[in-house]
Motif scaffolding. Sequence first.
Motif, mmCIF file in Angstrom:
data_model
loop_
_atom_site.group_PDB
_atom_site.id
_atom_site.type_symbol
_atom_site.label_atom_id
_atom_site.label_comp_id
_atom_site.label_asym_id
_atom_site.label_seq_id
_atom_site.Cartn_x
_atom_site.Cartn_y
_atom_site.Cartn_z
ATOM 1 N N SER A 151 11.646 -106.615 21.732
ATOM 2 C CA SER A 151 12.818 -107.443 21.972
ATOM 3 C C SER A 151 12.950 -107.802 23.443
ATOM 4 C CB SER A 151 14.088 -106.722 21.491
ATOM 5 O OG SER A 151 15.204 -107.587 21.522
ATOM 6 N N ALA A 152 12.779 -106.820 24.308
ATOM 7 C CA ALA A 152 12.854 -107.107 25.741
ATOM 8 C C ALA A 152 11.765 -108.087 26.154
ATOM 9 C CB ALA A 152 12.747 -105.811 26.538
ATOM 10 N N TRP A 169 21.167 -112.931 22.202
ATOM 11 C CA TRP A 169 20.682 -112.249 21.008
ATOM 12 C C TRP A 169 20.195 -110.841 21.309
ATOM 13 C CZ3 TRP A 169 15.537 -110.743 20.358
ATOM 14 C CH2 TRP A 169 14.592 -111.319 21.231
ATOM 15 N N SER A 170 20.214 -110.058 20.260
ATOM 16 C CA SER A 170 19.744 -108.681 20.294
ATOM 17 C C SER A 170 18.944 -108.443 19.021
ATOM 18 C CB SER A 170 20.939 -107.729 20.384
ATOM 19 O OG SER A 170 20.515 -106.379 20.457
ATOM 20 N N ALA A 171 18.319 -107.279 18.919
ATOM 21 C CA ALA A 171 17.534 -106.987 17.723
ATOM 22 C C ALA A 171 17.430 -105.483 17.524
ATOM 23 C CB ALA A 171 16.141 -107.589 17.828
ATOM 24 N N PHE A 172 17.167 -105.110 16.275
ATOM 25 C CA PHE A 172 16.865 -103.715 15.967
ATOM 26 C C PHE A 172 15.882 -103.661 14.809
ATOM 27 C CE2 PHE A 172 20.385 -104.534 13.021
ATOM 28 C CZ PHE A 172 19.942 -103.932 11.851
ATOM 29 N N LEU A 186 12.488 -96.287 28.257
ATOM 30 C CA LEU A 186 11.435 -97.230 27.891
ATOM 31 C C LEU A 186 11.623 -98.556 28.615
ATOM 32 C CD1 LEU A 186 9.062 -98.213 26.162
ATOM 33 C CD2 LEU A 186 10.673 -98.565 24.281
ATOM 34 N N LEU A 187 12.843 -99.060 28.629
ATOM 35 C CA LEU A 187 13.116 -100.341 29.282
ATOM 36 C C LEU A 187 12.872 -100.250 30.790
ATOM 37 C CD1 LEU A 187 16.355 -101.173 27.288
ATOM 38 C CD2 LEU A 187 14.213 -102.490 27.207
ATOM 39 N N MET A 221 9.911 -97.823 13.531
ATOM 40 C CA MET A 221 9.714 -99.066 14.280
ATOM 41 C C MET A 221 10.858 -99.354 15.258
ATOM 42 S SD MET A 221 6.790 -100.101 13.560
ATOM 43 C CE MET A 221 6.811 -101.718 14.313
ATOM 44 N N GLU A 222 11.825 -98.447 15.354
ATOM 45 C CA GLU A 222 12.968 -98.689 16.235
ATOM 46 C C GLU A 222 12.530 -98.911 17.680
ATOM 47 O OE1 GLU A 222 17.301 -96.778 16.553
ATOM 48 O OE2 GLU A 222 15.733 -95.398 17.208
ATOM 49 N N MET A 223 11.805 -97.962 18.256
ATOM 50 C CA MET A 223 11.428 -98.079 19.669
ATOM 51 C C MET A 223 10.368 -99.150 19.923
ATOM 52 S SD MET A 223 13.470 -96.260 21.380
ATOM 53 C CE MET A 223 14.774 -95.151 20.846
ATOM 54 N N PRO A 224 9.347 -99.315 19.055
ATOM 55 C CA PRO A 224 8.432 -100.433 19.282
ATOM 56 C C PRO A 224 9.144 -101.780 19.345
ATOM 57 C CG PRO A 224 7.447 -98.913 17.722
ATOM 58 C CD PRO A 224 8.850 -98.433 17.969
#
Length: 305
Positions: free
Chosen positions: A237-238, A221-224, A272-273, A229-232
């Motif tokens: 998600s990670a 799975w992935s998320a956006f 960020l990751l 709120m994209e980067m938070p």
Amino acid sequence: MNRDVVISCAVTGSGNTAEKHPDLPITPKQIAEASIEAAKAGAAIAHIHVRDPETGAASRKLELYREVVDRIRSSDTDVIINLTTGMGGDLYLGPEEDPLKFTEDTDLVGQLARMEHVEDLLPEICSLDCGSFNYAEGDYVYVSTPNMLDIGAKRLQEIGVKPELETFDLGHIAYAKHMLDRGLLDSPPLFQICLGVKWAAEANTRSFQTMVDQLPSGCNWSAFALGSMEMPMVAQSALLGGNVRVGLEDNLYLERGVFASNAQLVEKAHSLLEHMGARVQSAAEARNTFDLRGADKSTELRKSA
């Protein structure tokens, strides 16, 4: 926490954003170049819509998809192509006294018609929106019925394209699991959790956690999330064990008042990751992670066409 993360980039979308961003990719050449730039910045997957080159409006014309895909495939950049099948589900009801008098903005076709470009181009992944829901304002409903989903999932199995199961609310996850139980989806399925879209799941930690808790065991799975709120939600998600999506489909800004490019959003997510202690997967690694075995079948079908 997921320490080996796949980044997807949604490079243009179908929203009314062409007049809101001075450099939004619009033409097939621009969309292909944005996909390639995003891949070079660290995105393993490019999620692709097309637009009318003259007006910037969303389109589902096969020739536009074909040009984008041909440009990407003829480049020296390895990226997994993920084509939308969301176009053709727009229903605008008429006025209160005559709701069946649909307005001229309605673009509603069957599931196979929404997938004509997928049949023709055989990408490794395509989206599959897992339910109908109220969208934005007024009398606009996005239509994706159980029967449409069953038809789409079965056909994608036959042609070897992995559906990315777009889930905007809990009921969408429930129906995707129902398709999985009936053998309409190959294991492991690939889910995309979509947050912050009016009027679906909100982009907050509790909504996100609840949706993750309902995913079937063993899935990918992935998320956006949209806008600021994209980067938070990249970080969230990670932390929850998933993969991430960024791109101008979801957010137009690098920071307040500063327009972004797709590559810049990928670079920001990548940084960020890495600061969180994760590494970013290549396209080749993502194929293995997401078990894109259908890619071989799609290649064979494409060569024989």
